[in-house]
Design a protein around this motif. Structure first.
Motif, PDB file in Angstrom:
ATOM      1  N   ALA B 139     -16.051  46.510  15.016  1.00 56.33           N
ATOM      2  CA  ALA B 139     -15.743  46.787  16.424  1.00 56.33           C
ATOM      3  C   ALA B 139     -14.533  45.992  16.920  1.00 56.33           C
ATOM      4  N   VAL B 140     -14.067  45.075  16.112  1.00 53.62           N
ATOM      5  CA  VAL B 140     -12.891  44.297  16.498  1.00 53.62           C
ATOM      6  C   VAL B 140     -11.757  44.588  15.521  1.00 53.62           C
ATOM      7  N   GLY B 141     -10.611  44.926  16.041  1.00 53.04           N
ATOM      8  CA  GLY B 141      -9.478  45.126  15.146  1.00 53.04           C
ATOM      9  C   GLY B 141      -8.860  46.498  15.226  1.00 53.04           C
ATOM     10  N   GLY B 142      -9.570  47.436  15.843  1.00 55.60           N
ATOM     11  CA  GLY B 142      -8.954  48.726  16.091  1.00 55.60           C
ATOM     12  C   GLY B 142      -8.768  49.608  14.876  1.00 55.60           C
ATOM     13  N   LYS B 143      -9.451  49.285  13.778  1.00 56.48           N
ATOM     14  CA  LYS B 143      -9.341  50.158  12.621  1.00 56.48           C
ATOM     15  C   LYS B 143     -10.373  51.263  12.727  1.00 56.48           C
ATOM     16  N   VAL B 144      -9.899  52.484  12.825  1.00 56.26           N
ATOM     17  CA  VAL B 144     -10.793  53.631  12.892  1.00 56.26           C
ATOM     18  C   VAL B 144     -10.398  54.573  11.759  1.00 56.26           C
ATOM     19  N   ALA B 145     -11.357  55.289  11.223  1.00 51.68           N
ATOM     20  CA  ALA B 145     -11.025  56.129  10.063  1.00 51.68           C
ATOM     21  C   ALA B 145     -12.180  57.016   9.651  1.00 51.68           C
ATOM     22  N   ILE B 146     -11.834  58.017   8.854  1.00 52.69           N
ATOM     23  CA  ILE B 146     -12.839  58.782   8.127  1.00 52.69           C
ATOM     24  C   ILE B 146     -12.541  58.644   6.630  1.00 52.69           C
ATOM     25  N   ASN B 147     -13.485  59.095   5.817  1.00 51.43           N
ATOM     26  CA  ASN B 147     -13.327  58.977   4.368  1.00 51.43           C
ATOM     27  C   ASN B 147     -12.724  60.239   3.764  1.00 51.43           C
ATOM     28  N   HIS B 148     -12.205  60.102   2.587  1.00 55.71           N
ATOM     29  CA  HIS B 148     -11.754  61.223   1.765  1.00 55.71           C
ATOM     30  C   HIS B 148     -12.500  61.058   0.434  1.00 55.71           C
ATOM     31  N   PRO B 149     -12.820  62.161  -0.247  1.00 57.49           N
ATOM     32  CA  PRO B 149     -13.499  61.989  -1.537  1.00 57.49           C
ATOM     33  C   PRO B 149     -12.757  61.002  -2.456  1.00 57.49           C
ATOM     34  N   GLU B 150     -11.474  60.851  -2.277  1.00 56.51           N
ATOM     35  CA  GLU B 150     -10.693  59.927  -3.106  1.00 56.51           C
ATOM     36  C   GLU B 150     -10.821  58.471  -2.664  1.00 56.51           C
ATOM     37  N   GLY B 151     -11.426  58.219  -1.520  1.00 58.35           N
ATOM     38  CA  GLY B 151     -11.539  56.820  -1.120  1.00 58.35           C
ATOM     39  C   GLY B 151     -11.974  56.667   0.316  1.00 58.35           C
ATOM     40  N   GLY B 251     -15.659  44.873  -3.823  1.00 56.76           N
ATOM     41  CA  GLY B 251     -16.749  45.430  -3.015  1.00 56.76           C
ATOM     42  C   GLY B 251     -16.567  46.916  -2.738  1.00 56.76           C
ATOM     43  N   HIS B 252     -15.374  47.300  -2.303  1.00 57.19           N
ATOM     44  CA  HIS B 252     -15.100  48.717  -2.033  1.00 57.19           C
ATOM     45  C   HIS B 252     -15.262  49.555  -3.299  1.00 57.19           C
ATOM     46  N   ALA B 253     -14.833  48.994  -4.434  1.00 57.62           N
ATOM     47  CA  ALA B 253     -14.921  49.747  -5.695  1.00 57.62           C
ATOM     48  C   ALA B 253     -16.396  49.959  -6.074  1.00 57.62           C
ATOM     49  N   VAL B 254     -17.195  48.914  -5.937  1.00 56.70           N
ATOM     50  CA  VAL B 254     -18.630  49.021  -6.234  1.00 56.70           C
ATOM     51  C   VAL B 254     -19.266  50.056  -5.314  1.00 56.70           C
ATOM     52  N   GLU B 255     -18.967  49.918  -4.034  1.00 60.71           N
ATOM     53  CA  GLU B 255     -19.540  50.826  -3.036  1.00 60.71           C
ATOM     54  C   GLU B 255     -19.131  52.270  -3.325  1.00 60.71           C
ATOM     55  N   GLY B 256     -17.853  52.444  -3.638  1.00 57.91           N
ATOM     56  CA  GLY B 256     -17.327  53.787  -3.881  1.00 57.91           C
ATOM     57  C   GLY B 256     -17.943  54.423  -5.118  1.00 57.91           C
ATOM     58  N   LEU B 257     -18.042  53.655  -6.198  1.00 53.52           N
ATOM     59  CA  LEU B 257     -18.547  54.233  -7.448  1.00 53.52           C
ATOM     60  C   LEU B 257     -20.047  54.496  -7.389  1.00 53.52           C
ATOM     61  N   LEU B 258     -20.762  53.706  -6.609  1.00 56.04           N
ATOM     62  CA  LEU B 258     -22.204  53.957  -6.478  1.00 56.04           C
ATOM     63  C   LEU B 258     -22.459  55.121  -5.535  1.00 56.04           C
ATOM     64  N   GLY B 259     -21.418  55.522  -4.805  1.00 61.95           N
ATOM     65  CA  GLY B 259     -21.582  56.592  -3.833  1.00 61.95           C
ATOM     66  C   GLY B 259     -21.894  55.985  -2.490  1.00 61.95           C
ATOM     67  N   TYR B 260     -21.057  56.276  -1.486  1.00 60.83           N
ATOM     68  CA  TYR B 260     -21.261  55.673  -0.180  1.00 60.83           C
ATOM     69  C   TYR B 260     -22.657  55.980   0.320  1.00 60.83           C
ATOM     70  N   GLY B 261     -23.314  54.988   0.824  1.00 61.44           N
ATOM     71  CA  GLY B 261     -24.646  55.207   1.363  1.00 61.44           C
ATOM     72  C   GLY B 261     -25.749  54.801   0.393  1.00 61.44           C
ATOM     73  N   ASN B 262     -25.408  54.660  -0.887  1.00 60.59           N
ATOM     74  CA  ASN B 262     -26.443  54.276  -1.860  1.00 60.59           C
ATOM     75  C   ASN B 262     -26.609  52.764  -1.968  1.00 60.59           C
ATOM     76  N   PHE B 263     -25.637  52.064  -1.478  1.00 58.93           N
ATOM     77  CA  PHE B 263     -25.619  50.617  -1.550  1.00 58.93           C
ATOM     78  C   PHE B 263     -24.936  50.256  -0.244  1.00 58.93           C
TER      79      PHE B 263
END
Lengths: 359, 359
Positions: B139-151, B251-263
């Motif tokens: 909530a701090v920093g103004g970074k907003v985004a959506i995901n792409h299957p690539e990342g 961390g992002h790589a682990v999260e991404g490879l496990l599939g977002y939401g699984n970890f």
């Protein structure tokens, strides 16, 4: 070569305007963006077939990797699908924050490529390489966007380019219809800010297929200066920038209802200008020879009547959905005189009456 | 109630933090946004079922029209489809530039709702109403985004909210897994900037289900202050803001490879923190009791090993695709000491060796 500096609260950048300015592009990139590693040129099918080879060869002089992605022509480039495809292409080809996008084309390419640049990894630099006269308007001001079925430019951002390289020789290949579309914005810029410029236009330009490089240089320069002076004051469109909307309230509605791409943006805006001029005569006592104006623009091939197939209630509905409409009453940009715009709320009944005078 | 001012080059805004702060929201809106006519609350299924009724009733006190749009939970909210659906809903319900978005939920809701606000009609105001501990970071920093299957977060913007109302009582309904996810970012903030804060955490927090309001208030305040001090210096992530990436490269790589939401994000980041701490010991001679650290976090329920099912070469590939990776060599945030981060490029061989020590 002319160089016009565009200053906005968030950024300052140059517009280089003239013949052979494009040849300066590789030097500009090398000098200012030496850390950039990949350059993605986004262009449309038609423009790419004419200019991509030249531009790509030039940009490759920087020694950086140059990629290309071709989008459909015109408003068909500004869909969610194309936006997503551009992002996917950029990711698949390893673009990152040290990459840059070049938008080679008209306003639509600039809009979608700019919005891709604005949002790819939260924003990477981009440079506009306009190939149309209309782009003199869209390449300045940092408005980038895609369309939604509910309306034009509904999803987008304010995102300024690093520079604009406006190569006048690219305009030689423009079909007359495209010149007509862009010239409407030139007229608009004159009407809202500069009577002398308007007089120059009406006396100099009698044939859209015979505009000289010198005439282009002057009209684009004045158009950009006028737009820049307004954008400078109001980057995020909260105040005077609304004046740039002259002719666009009805124009967007006409364009939208006819289906984007079936009527050029400028042709629709010109009808909106005629409408706003007539409304200005009735509502703010504009003293202006609308007959002379309509005869002139008709001689240039513009239509000055509202297309018969359009339902008038739908036009009003469409105007109410415009993102600049903030209350239930529609606000128009009118002219007290040429060069002196004013915002006026007009009741639906009056809007309808004026529409019915223009069929 | 605490009020922390976040200053960035583009904007300054307050974070209100405490119990019952949410009750100030209608007054804040009335006072500062009297011209807003419609308010769209974007929330997710789970949060809406618990808190939407309360928030909606409160916001309706402003007398403005209040709408709601419910997105799926977690990263499932951050798809292109959901983004588009939000835009369509907003357009269909007549939102315009005099409308405002409230993001009620965790980081994912804040990200997608913020990106909708950033791009709807080129940007309308939004307010963050975080309901998770993790959101103290997002909530701090103004970074907003959506995901792409690539990342993750590949398509987004830097777009600051008008304010953040951080209602601590919302945290009472958080499942332990969610607290664990958010607490990893608290640990990260301590490690990169404040040894005393780290000591406080390790001595005070022994059970994630028993954190008191006072403890929450202190840790969120410190976390936000640390993040704000970095963001203030570097809104657009070109310099020191990279330090916030501590633990996130792996961390992002682990999260991404496990599939977002699984970890959860935090669980993955914590593994990345352990990895970065060990790497720091080898590469920049960090003097730190990693054993004490891992025992502590394990007692809090974190995993500190790289999940067995992950292929190591794929982890490295994934890290190379991270949007913060700008050359072929991966840059890690390491610690010279607690509170003193440094960026170090690490060759693939070393990365691999360290991964193999953590399975």
């Amino acid at each position: 070569m002319e160089s016009i500096d565009i200053k906005t609260p968030s950024k300052q950048y140059p517009v280089f305007l003239g013949t052979q300015v494009i040849e300066q592009l590789p030097f500009f990139i090398e000098k200012n963006y030496s850390d950039i590693t990949k350059i993605l040129i986004i262009s449309d099918e038609k423009v790419a077939s004419i200019h991509l080879h030249t531009v790509k060869e030039l940009v490759e002089k920087t020694g950086k990797q140059v990629l290309e992605y071709i989008v459909p022509e015109g408003e068909h480039a500004k869909t969610f699908d194309v936006f997503y495809q551009c992002q996917s292409f950029a990711l698949a080809n390893g673009l990152n924050r040290k990459s840059m996008i070049l938008a080679l084309g008209g306003g639509a390419v600039g809009d979608v490529a700019g919005f891709v640049a604005a949002t790819f990894m939260r924003g990477i630099p981009f440079i506009q390489l306009p190939t149309t006269l209309l782009a003199h308007d869209s390449a300045v001001g940092g408005k980038v966007a895609i369309n939604h079925p509910e309306g034009k430019n509904m999803i987008g951002a304010f995102y300024q380019p690093e520079a604009v390289f406006y190569e006048l020789s690219f305009l030689h290949t423009l079909p007359e219809k495209e010149i007509r579309s862009g010239f409407a914005e030139v007229i608009k810029h004159a009407l809202i800010q500069d009577l002398d410029f308007y007089k120059w236009l009406i006396s100099e330009i009698q044939d859209l297929t015979a505009i000289t490089d010198e005439q282009y240089l002057y009209m684009i320069k004045r158009g950009i200066e006028i737009k820049a002076s307004i954008v400078q004051e109001d980057e995020k469109e909260t105040g005077v920038r609304a004046y740039l909307n002259f002719g666009h309230t009805l124009g967007h509605a006409v364009e939208g209802l006819l289906g984007y791409g079936n009527f050029t943006h400028g042709e629709a805006v010109l009808i909106g200008c005629v409408y706003a001029l007539k409304l200005s005569q009735h509502r703010v006592r504009l003293d202006f020879d609308v007959v002379e104006f309509t005869e002139w623009v008709q001689s240039l091939g513009y239509k000055t009547f509202i297309p018969k197939q359009l339902d008038h209630a739908s036009l009003i509905q469409k105007m109410k959905k415009d993102k600049k409409t903030i209350s239930d009453t529609i606000t128009f940009v009118l002219l007290n005189e040429v060069g002196s715009p004013v915002l006026v709320e007009i009741e639906d009944g009056h809007i309808m009456k004026q529409i019915e005078e223009m069929i």
